[in-house]
Structure formats: structure tokens, C-alpha cells
Design a protein around this motif. Structure first.
Motif, PDB file in Angstrom:
ATOM      1  N   ASN A  24      39.311  27.734  49.474  1.00 46.08           N
ATOM      2  CA  ASN A  24      39.980  28.297  48.299  1.00 46.08           C
ATOM      3  C   ASN A  24      39.179  28.077  47.022  1.00 46.08           C
ATOM      4  OD1 ASN A  24      42.189  29.125  49.801  1.00 46.08           O
ATOM      5  ND2 ASN A  24      43.250  27.184  49.520  1.00 46.08           N
ATOM      6  N   PHE A  26      39.003  29.983  42.673  1.00 47.43           N
ATOM      7  CA  PHE A  26      39.621  30.917  41.732  1.00 47.43           C
ATOM      8  C   PHE A  26      38.568  31.397  40.746  1.00 47.43           C
ATOM      9  CE2 PHE A  26      40.023  26.750  39.833  1.00 47.43           C
ATOM     10  CZ  PHE A  26      39.751  26.961  38.489  1.00 47.43           C
ATOM     11  N   TYR A  55      46.894  35.069  33.827  1.00 49.03           N
ATOM     12  CA  TYR A  55      46.646  35.504  35.203  1.00 49.03           C
ATOM     13  C   TYR A  55      46.611  37.032  35.221  1.00 49.03           C
ATOM     14  CZ  TYR A  55      47.756  36.587  40.079  1.00 49.03           C
ATOM     15  OH  TYR A  55      47.756  37.104  41.350  1.00 49.03           O
ATOM     16  N   ASP A  58      44.902  39.133  41.692  1.00 46.73           N
ATOM     17  CA  ASP A  58      43.997  38.613  42.713  1.00 46.73           C
ATOM     18  C   ASP A  58      42.961  39.665  43.060  1.00 46.73           C
ATOM     19  OD1 ASP A  58      45.692  36.442  42.787  1.00 46.73           O
ATOM     20  OD2 ASP A  58      46.048  36.525  44.937  1.00 46.73           O
ATOM     21  N   GLY A  61      41.989  38.319  47.515  1.00 48.94           N
ATOM     22  CA  GLY A  61      42.861  37.182  47.810  1.00 48.94           C
ATOM     23  C   GLY A  61      42.592  35.961  46.957  1.00 48.94           C
ATOM     24  N   VAL A  62      41.814  36.117  45.890  1.00 49.13           N
ATOM     25  CA  VAL A  62      41.446  35.005  45.015  1.00 49.13           C
ATOM     26  C   VAL A  62      42.022  35.259  43.622  1.00 49.13           C
ATOM     27  CG1 VAL A  62      39.497  33.768  43.980  1.00 49.13           C
ATOM     28  CG2 VAL A  62      39.336  34.592  46.344  1.00 49.13           C
ATOM     29  N   PRO A  63      42.759  34.294  43.058  1.00 48.92           N
ATOM     30  CA  PRO A  63      43.346  34.487  41.731  1.00 48.92           C
ATOM     31  C   PRO A  63      42.285  34.612  40.639  1.00 48.92           C
ATOM     32  CG  PRO A  63      44.020  32.359  42.674  1.00 48.92           C
ATOM     33  CD  PRO A  63      43.096  33.005  43.645  1.00 48.92           C
TER      34      PRO A  63
END
Length: 119
Positions: A24, A26, A55, A58, A61-63
Motif C-alpha cells: 500500500n 498513497f 482527497y 483513487d 486503487g491508490v488514494p
């Protein structure tokens, strides 16, 4: 639905490579300083995301976050994350890969601005 941030196929491929190597992570769009205004990829704990960050969504799938002050300048644009050759700054996770995440942008249409309620 209008996306505030998108990624090219090259960026998505690099994201998958980084996820397989590091797990994971970001993104944060910096607002200047050491790496200028750059898309940086960070592992959890390398940068604190707080109330001053927005924010955007994504990618792969990555913020993806952007600093509040930078967002005020760019809120009417869609960020398109791409990849260019090079080594970039030292802060971002992809530095050793020989490729650098790079933000391009386009101004939202009037219809998109209304949908996003940016007025």
C-alpha cells in the motif's frame, strides 16, 4: 460522475509495479518547495495526511490527495497522472524505477463544474 483525478495506462502500469514491490501507498500532489509541484508516491507514515489535504479520488486503487492551498488553484481542473522518463525528486517512491509520475491537467467544462458543485 466526473473524476477529479485520472491516470494514463503508463501510470497505471507503474502503480501496479509499485504495489507489487511495496504494498500500500498513497499519492500527494505537492504545492511547491523541494520537488516543485510534483506528484509524489509515499508509503504509509512517510507523510501525514491531515485537515489541510483534499482527497481527490483513487487511481489504480491508490488514494490521491492534494494540499488545500494547491487545490484552491487547481480545483477547476482535472488532474491526469502520467509517467515520463527520468529520476525525478528524491521523495517519491518511483524514483529508483527510471520513471517519474507527472501531472497534466485540463479545465473542467461548465457542465462538469456544475456536477462537481465547484462554484
Amino acid at each position: 460522475m466526473v473524476d477529479k483525478v485520472l491516470a494514463t495506462s503508463a501510470a497505471l502500469a507503474l502503480i501496479e509495479k509499485l504495489k507489487s514491490k511495496h504494498g500500500n501507498f498513497f499519492f500527494h500532489q505537492s504545492g511547491g518547495c523541494c520537488d516543485n509541484s510534483a506528484v509524489n508516491a509515499y508509503l504509509p507514515g512517510e507523510l501525514t495526511i491531515g485537515a489541510g489535504d483534499v482527497y481527490l479520488g483513487d487511481i489504480g486503487g491508490v488514494p490521491f490527495y492534494i494540499g488545500q492551498n494547491q487545490y484552491q488553484y487547481w480545483m477547476h481542473t482535472q488532474l491526469i497522472v502520467d509517467v515520463i522518463e527520468g529520476t525525478g525528486g528524491t521523495f517519491s517512491l518511483e524514483g529508483p524505477e527510471g520513471s517519474v509520475f507527472h501531472a497534466r491537467s485540463r479545465v473542467f467544462t461548465e457542465e462538469e463544474i456544475k456536477e462537481l458543485d465547484l462554484r
